[in-house]
Design an enzyme around this catalytic site. Sequence first.
Site, PDB file in Angstrom:
ATOM      1  N   ASP A  65      -1.835  -6.537  -1.489  1.00  0.00           N
ATOM      2  CA  ASP A  65      -2.114  -5.238  -0.892  1.00  0.00           C
ATOM      3  C   ASP A  65      -3.245  -5.370   0.116  1.00  0.00           C
ATOM      4  O   ASP A  65      -3.455  -6.447   0.692  1.00  0.00           O
ATOM      5  CB  ASP A  65      -2.464  -4.236  -2.004  1.00  0.00           C
ATOM      6  CG  ASP A  65      -1.899  -2.852  -1.730  1.00  0.00           C
ATOM      7  OD1 ASP A  65      -2.437  -2.186  -0.830  1.00  0.00           O
ATOM      8  OD2 ASP A  65      -0.934  -2.459  -2.405  1.00  0.00           O
ATOM      9  N   HIS A 119      -5.840   1.604  -1.031  1.00  0.00           N
ATOM     10  CA  HIS A 119      -4.462   1.549  -1.543  1.00  0.00           C
ATOM     11  C   HIS A 119      -4.308   0.507  -2.643  1.00  0.00           C
ATOM     12  O   HIS A 119      -3.742   0.782  -3.716  1.00  0.00           O
ATOM     13  CB  HIS A 119      -3.502   1.260  -0.388  1.00  0.00           C
ATOM     14  CG  HIS A 119      -2.050   1.404  -0.738  1.00  0.00           C
ATOM     15  ND1 HIS A 119      -1.309   0.370  -1.264  1.00  0.00           N
ATOM     16  CD2 HIS A 119      -1.208   2.459  -0.614  1.00  0.00           C
ATOM     17  CE1 HIS A 119      -0.061   0.779  -1.460  1.00  0.00           C
ATOM     18  NE2 HIS A 119       0.029   2.041  -1.071  1.00  0.00           N
ATOM     19  N   SER A 128       5.003   3.336  -3.586  1.00  0.00           N
ATOM     20  CA  SER A 128       3.874   2.423  -3.792  1.00  0.00           C
ATOM     21  C   SER A 128       3.246   2.609  -5.167  1.00  0.00           C
ATOM     22  O   SER A 128       2.718   1.668  -5.755  1.00  0.00           O
ATOM     23  CB  SER A 128       2.785   2.667  -2.735  1.00  0.00           C
ATOM     24  OG  SER A 128       3.061   1.997  -1.542  1.00  0.00           O
TER      25      SER A 128
END
Length: 940
Positions: free
Chosen positions: A165, A226, A381
């Site tokens: 990520d 994220h 996600s």
Amino acid sequence: MTKQTGLAMLLLLAATTISLQASDTERWSREIIVKWREVPARLDGDRFPAEVRGQVVDVRAALPVGERTTVGLERISVVEVNNASTVPKFIALLQHDPQVEYVEPRALRYIDGWTEGGNRGREGALDGVPNDPFYGQQWGLVAMEAEAAWNITRGDPSVAIAVLDLGVDFTHPELVHCRWENAAERSGVAGVDDDGNGFVDDVYGWDFVEGDGEPWSQLLDGDEAHGTHVAGLAAAARNNGQGIAGLAPDCKIMGVRVGHHGQIPYGYDGIYYACRSGAKVINCSWGGEFESAYERDVVQYAAEMGCVIVASAGNSATSQEHYPAGIEGVLSVAATRIGDFAADFTQYGSWVKVSAPGVAMLSTFNTPGGGHSYGTWQGTSMSAPLVAATCALVKSRFPQMTGRHLMARVMGTADPIDGKNPTLAGQIGLGRVNAWRALADSAAGIRVVDDSLTETSGNGDGRIRAGETATLRLAIRNDGTGVGGMAAFLATSATDVGLRNPVLVFEDVPPGGPVWSESVVAIELAGTARRGFLLPLSIDFIGGNGRLAGRVTRTIYLDSTFVCLDNGRLRLGFAEDGSLGYYDREQDHYIGCGFRTAELSNALYHGSFVLAADGLVSDNAYGNAALNRYDWQSLDESVARLVVSERADVEARAEFADRRAEPPLFAQVESAGLGWQGAEQNGFLILEYAVENRSVNPWNEAYAGLFLDLDVGPSSMNRVFYHEEAGIIYVQAIGSSHPLAGVASIGDSWGSLFVVNNRDELHPPSGEDPLTGWTDERKWQILERGIAAIPTEPADISLLVSYGPLVMDSHEIRTFAYALVSGNDADELARQAESARQRYQGRKSPPPPPTPERRAMKAGLYPNPLAAGEPLHLVLPSREEATVRLYNILGQRVAEFQNVMAGPEGALLDPMVGRAASGLLLYRVETATGGVTGKLLILK
């Protein structure tokens, strides 16, 4: 910090992010992925065509591969050029380079749900760090029965989930405990790759953006959170009196930073790293629309290493395949909302494997300035890490399970939700993942491992083409527990094919396999279907208990332009259009079997039958670059096929003509490949071509031969040798133990022989398009040269060999034969060539080279032009008997003179010829030593 100061800091951080993004994005757009056919002896700009060589900034191995892999990762390089505008031209050039297996721009992926203005899936963050636990807000864990799962296991610290990520902030209180550490590097020597995985000092993972062992972003704002959010969903601390709980809290998180600001350029590098570093569960909460060959290679490598890759299905609310999620073998995840309804943003399709909660997902978060918080985001996600964590729990309880087993168990124990989503039935996976059932239940794990087609109506050639029908059987393997009475339900998105009774019945399916279906499915191909039809299938497997036991996608090749000629030692890709090797131009697929030895060392990329006459050339030797075509085309009812042979142990046949040539020779060819299986005769395969001149004109100077782009071992180290006595030209890899490969003459001695330097001939020093120098004019020039000097320096080469020059009358048929030979040394090649000649025609050695008189007979008719009533004479270079035939321009014979004794002094033919016809005639003179063809103009 005051509000104004905080705002100023946020703007500064945002400005820095934008600067990094612009700089890195520009660099990534200048990078090209190249997979070579052999491991490069060196990596530098000299490997590339001259017109772009000066634009190469850097060439490096894409991955630090220390050993040979089955998918060839060690052959992949990254090429950086100085300007993004150069990339299309660079790729176009390398696509035609025989050293290159594939070339593509670096695939830039994106965090799912990311937009230019930020993450559209984010619903808002909670104010400050909460004092109370937020487990009650984690509805997804309740739906997945996490509490029951935790009664079995909360994970094992030996199991690592790799989070590929934007980086993971392991200073967050919920994530401190779960940071993976590389024991070998932690206790090793600084600056040394202590664990030998190709990465130095990767104590806590790897940052591919910064190139160091600190896999977290230096920009700790919300946009870069994220990866931290994903990691918290998978493994945040449980029962620590604060925040949330991760689904696999006792497992570790391997941080792998593969991008920033929503862009993921290094995802596949990250998969390789995670796999090499010991992670068996790899989470990819990102993707893109187009497929990458580099991506497929890395995914296959990870699967072979026992890893399971979990990938988000994407957030565009379409059925568009999302990559890597769309690759068969990847555990693709769609998103659901409360109540097991599909999220309105999730992508869907038969390629999706499972679903998981993905709306209003609360997890760990960063705030500007490095603060720690919690926030709710939504997107596939967020669904993917919950599935990855489930895989990690199963791996913790069953450590012997491979990635395929993990994937099968998680899919097979999912709760069916098609009933709640009737418009998406069959398109959001086998169901919503249930962590408890994945640990407690037994489940099948079905995958397709083989297929079998039987033609039921058509021409009986075994190839399913337009208007024909066939039956299909499948073979499956069970990676889980046994299933009784299973059925497979087939569906396709193709419009030119019908599936009749699309259900395959299996008896008991125990663990292991393969198990073939007891029944068949009828396939009906429409009359409008194109040549080389590919049938995409979506298959649901239903157990005897009525539960969905598996869902897979598979592509069935109903037709192929290649067959494989196999004598047990050698294998040759034999195409219906005169091509050899493994590039199927009709389908733009590499599916032929090349020219391989028993050791599976491929020695032929592309080959072609070559025919030339009077300055025209028909061939598939990389075709005509300007027109983007091959000259040879299979006849309408002809396909490459294996036949029952009366003259060999194995035989392949095909028929083709030069219909695409501009202008054509009007040639038609019946080709055959012959092989024998005995120990003394399995080192060669014979190629036979029966050529018919179907034009009305004779061919006065013709050549028939082969183009062979041979690559023995490292192609740049290939050296060519000519064994004149044995009639063999062959290639050897200098400094390599690869078997030699070459071609031997059968029936006649070589009339022309030339070693093509692929770098010089196939990549001219100038011009926008590749192969512009490799023209028919150049090929004709090579063929007319005869036997050319053999270069002594190793290089990437091709061979162009032929018989000729020769003369062929209109509608004359002549057969030519060649032997492809392989062996460990030149003596073995010579023995194989002798054996090939004996097998084919009983001749023990090649005939002597043709004399100059035979090669170019000085003969003709005079006077020419011939006045009306004037006598016609025949002249020959030496005194012998001849036959003379005259034809009109329609190819019809108008006169014939037999047993004419002539020599340099000439002999009188019928004086009435000039009165019997007028205009242009064609003549053919034949003697015991040769022949000549020409034109005769009669004037009145």
